[in-house]
Design an enzyme around this catalytic site. Structure first.
Site, mmCIF file in Angstrom:
data_model
loop_
_atom_site.group_PDB
_atom_site.id
_atom_site.type_symbol
_atom_site.label_atom_id
_atom_site.label_comp_id
_atom_site.label_asym_id
_atom_site.label_seq_id
_atom_site.Cartn_x
_atom_site.Cartn_y
_atom_site.Cartn_z
ATOM 1 C CG HIS A 62 -2.148 0.912 1.148
ATOM 2 N ND1 HIS A 62 -2.400 2.223 1.566
ATOM 3 C CD2 HIS A 62 -3.275 0.556 0.142
ATOM 4 C CE1 HIS A 62 -3.629 2.452 1.136
ATOM 5 N NE2 HIS A 62 -3.988 1.638 0.638
ATOM 6 C CG HIS A 80 -5.945 5.699 -2.918
ATOM 7 N ND1 HIS A 80 -4.783 5.041 -2.725
ATOM 8 C CD2 HIS A 80 -6.659 5.151 -1.992
ATOM 9 C CE1 HIS A 80 -4.691 4.179 -1.644
ATOM 10 N NE2 HIS A 80 -6.011 4.158 -1.085
ATOM 11 C CG HIS A 105 -7.673 -0.944 -2.225
ATOM 12 N ND1 HIS A 105 -7.827 0.119 -3.112
ATOM 13 C CD2 HIS A 105 -6.885 -0.575 -1.141
ATOM 14 C CE1 HIS A 105 -6.929 0.950 -2.368
ATOM 15 N NE2 HIS A 105 -6.557 0.527 -1.317
ATOM 16 C CG HIS A 151 -11.939 4.250 1.492
ATOM 17 N ND1 HIS A 151 -11.184 5.447 1.058
ATOM 18 C CD2 HIS A 151 -10.972 3.457 1.706
ATOM 19 C CE1 HIS A 151 -9.798 4.927 0.927
ATOM 20 N NE2 HIS A 151 -9.956 3.689 1.381
ATOM 21 C CG HIS A 190 -8.322 4.690 5.721
ATOM 22 N ND1 HIS A 190 -6.973 3.981 5.751
ATOM 23 C CD2 HIS A 190 -8.802 4.100 4.469
ATOM 24 C CE1 HIS A 190 -6.927 3.195 4.972
ATOM 25 N NE2 HIS A 190 -7.852 2.996 3.958
ATOM 26 C CG PHE A 245 -3.309 6.659 1.340
ATOM 27 C CD1 PHE A 245 -4.349 6.118 1.709
ATOM 28 C CD2 PHE A 245 -3.708 7.395 0.349
ATOM 29 C CE1 PHE A 245 -5.764 6.385 1.687
ATOM 30 C CE2 PHE A 245 -4.987 7.613 -0.091
ATOM 31 C CZ PHE A 245 -5.980 7.283 0.572
ATOM 32 C CG HIS A 297 -9.136 -1.335 1.956
ATOM 33 N ND1 HIS A 297 -9.583 -0.774 0.716
ATOM 34 C CD2 HIS A 297 -8.622 -0.668 2.703
ATOM 35 C CE1 HIS A 297 -9.361 0.506 0.763
ATOM 36 N NE2 HIS A 297 -8.650 0.560 1.971
#
Length: 621
Positions: free
Chosen positions: A173, A194, A203, A327, A331, A350, A363
């Site tokens: 990632h 992204h 993902h 999403h 996070h 990230f 995810h």
């Protein structure tokens, strides 16, 4: 590129990235320079991103440019054993992985072990009656926990030299999301998964190989990872399995204020915002957010899946609805905010998100929503665009083999051998409702009118004199009604912004709405290394819309940025476009005949450096 119908000039006078022709031969900085110098744009009256046949002349030029770049692109295709020299899809250059960037600009080595050759992925042989079912994390039993705990402990025990180790899996990632790769054949353009149509397929592939490695380590081909069921009231808490300090699922770098039994907020505004919602109100808001992101704002593939992202395009052309929230918000709700950590580690950035085992459960649910969305309506289908289908990524499989996998390989979970444990979808019954009846909105300079057939007053007047007095009273009320002006952009979002947008078309029939979604389009510049969020409202008369307003129709959605860093000298800058569906919202507000809409931007967190570059209405087929 997207196919365009004949365009019409709008009254927009703002700088706009999408108005600049994307040239693969230019560096990102030169393209941004062109963007900043643009003074006018032409808005297409119709945009199509779901067609299999795109603008072939643009493709041909792009392919010629890629060929002209020579050795690097050719070397990459030789390395992968592919024959993609004429392809326009974008992909990472596996030969040139470089240290990724942390938010302060310092380098971090996230690159996987180098491979001399990658094998093309082959779909497994699957018995449809023996699919692996990923369980909801809050419902797993002790037997499953023991199995998963053993698998993850073995993964964490692998040496750093093994690409299957937990450290290297977490680094996947980091490399793909923080500037570790450039686009194949385009060494001056970063590759990013992204903020585009690559978000869901990347993902899904990432979790597929992570899961297969775990299964292989315990010699159990039936093993599947769990998903965090945050779209169901029973799953709107951090699953207890991840809060056991004696298990390999534990990560100490999480927000200590959000540990169980704290109810989560799917529209999290950051640590400086204190919500006064009760648990019942928070659950209602969470369910409404899901309905907004999965239904109202997701009626077209480009709205849910994200904007097209092709070879030569700058990063972040535009995220899909679910990628924005929940999403992004989950996070940062899970990650530990500054000053507790430098940059919202682990989940809130990230580069470090994959270090927390809960990332893969989070995810898992993101992946599950992709499948759910395709079952909500027969119109909800994946892109058929060959540039989408032929984009690809690199991973290591359960046998430590380097694998090249295409987007077209991951469109169906059942072909990959897995599905999800079925759960109720209460958010499908959580359609937002308007706050109150309201008057039609007209462009600035015109007084708001009354709706046809609406009586001016509920009083009874026996004389002409009283009737005239009542008429004068009504006119005085109309004079005091606020008229929202049409503003010129760009504008910094340092406080609430209200602007009126004239609608290109009004009084549309239901067939026209089914064919083309009316879409609110917002171009945003922000700092990529800051958790920033603002809300967007339509025709909301409150001076300052509150958090409670998110359960109501007037709330269109939010912009959310999860901190990360791009490569290059402007790595802290992020240019992107967000889109919100308007057709259902307009119907619910009884505004189909309105000439204009009032758009309200409400800053929530980290918006000191946010600039609204442009706002407009378009139609998406």
């Amino acid at each position: 590129m997207a196919s365009l119908s004949p365009s019409t000039t709008t009254t927009t006078t703002t700088n706009n990235l999408s108005a600049v022709a994307r040239n693969p031969s230019q560096s990102k900085s030169s393209q941004l320079s062109a963007f900043r110098s643009t003074q006018r744009r032409r808005i297409p009256s119709k945009i199509s991103c779901n067609a299999a046949n795109n603008n072939e002349s643009n493709k041909f030029d792009r392919r010629n440019l890629l060929i002209g770049l020579g050795g690097l692109y050719g070397a990459a295709t030789t390395l992968t054993g592919g024959n993609d020299t004429l392809a326009a899809p974008t992909a990472p250059d596996a030969t040139q992985c470089v240290p990724a960037k942390i938010d302060d600009g310092s380098p971090l080595q996230c690159c996987p072990p180098k491979a001399s050759q990658f094998l093309d992925f082959k779909l497994p042989k699957v018995n449809p009656n023996q699919l692996r079912f990923r369980p909801a994390a809050h419902l797993v039993d002790d037997e499953y926990l023991a199995k998963y705990s053993k698998a993850l402990a073995l993964m964490k025990a692998l040496p750093d030299s093994d690409p299957r180790s937990f450290k290297n899996q977490a680094n996947v990632h980091c490399a793909y999301c923080n500037g570790g790769y450039n686009q194949v054949g385009l060494p001056n353009l970063e590759f990013q998964v992204h903020g585009s149509w690559l978000f869901f397929p990347f993902h899904r592939a990432y979790l597929y190989f992570y899961e297969r490695i775990l299964a292989n380590l315990i010699d159990d081909p039936t093993f599947s990872i769990p998903y965090w069921n945050w779209d169901h009231p029973d799953g709107m808490y951090m699953p207890s399995m991840f809060n056991d300090k004696n298990s390999p699922f534990f990560d100490a770098i999480r927000d200590q204020n959000h540990l169980p039994p704290t109810l989560m907020n799917l529209s999290y505004d950051g640590p400086d915002t204190v919500s006064e919602l009760t648990n019942e109100q928070q659950i209602e808001q969470n369910l409404t957010i899901m309905y907004k992101q999965m239904v109202v704002n997701a009626k077209k593939p480009v709205l849910f899946l994200g904007a097209p992202y092709r070879a030569g395009d700058p990063v972040n052309p535009g995220p899909g609805t679910l990628e924005i929230q929940p999403h992004g918000t989950v996070h940062n709700w899970t990650g530990n905010p500054p000053p507790n950590t430098p940059f919202w580690e682990d989940m809130g950035n990230f580069y470090s998100a994959g270090r927390d085992p809960i990332f893969y459960a989070h995810h898992g649910n993101v992946d599950r929503t992709w499948s759910i969305w395709k079952n909500i309506s027969p119109k909800n289908k994946d892109f058929k665009d060959t540039d989408f289908l032929n984009s690809y990524f690199y991973f290591y499989d359960e046998n430590a083999n380097p694998i090249k996998i295409f987007v077209k390989d991951v469109l169906d979970t059942k072909k990959l051998g897995y599905d999800y444990q079925q759960m109720d979808l209460p958010w499908l019954k959580s359609k937002p409702t308007p706050k109150r009846n309201r008057r039609p909105k007209k462009p600035a300079g015109k007084k708001p009118g009354k709706k046809p057939g609406k009586k001016p007053a509920k009083k009874v007047f026996s004389t002409v004199k009283n009737a005239r007095a009542a008429e004068a009273e009504a006119e005085a009320e109309a004079e005091t009604d606020p008229v929202v002006p049409t503003l010129v952009f760009p504008r910094p979002l340092d406080n609430i912004i209200r602007t009126n947008l004239a609608r290109p078309r009004k009084s549309r029939t239901q067939q026209e709405k089914d064919d083309e979604e009316e879409v609110l389009v917002i171009d945003v510049e922000s700092r990529s290394d800051v958790y920033s969020k603002f809300d967007v409202y339509v025709n909301d008369e409150d001076e300052s819309p509150t958090l409670e307003n998110r359960t109501q129709t007037e709330y269109a959605g939010s912009f959310v940025n999860v901190p990360h860093r791009h490569s290059g000298k402007d790595g802290h800058l992020k240019m992107t476009t967000i889109k919100f569906g308007l057709s259902e919202l307009i119907d619910d507000l009884d505004a189909n005949d309105d000439e204009g809409l009032d758009i309200i931007f409400v800053p929530r967190t980290g918006t000191d450096s946010v600039i609204i570059k442009d706002v407009r209405i378009e139609f998406q087929d």
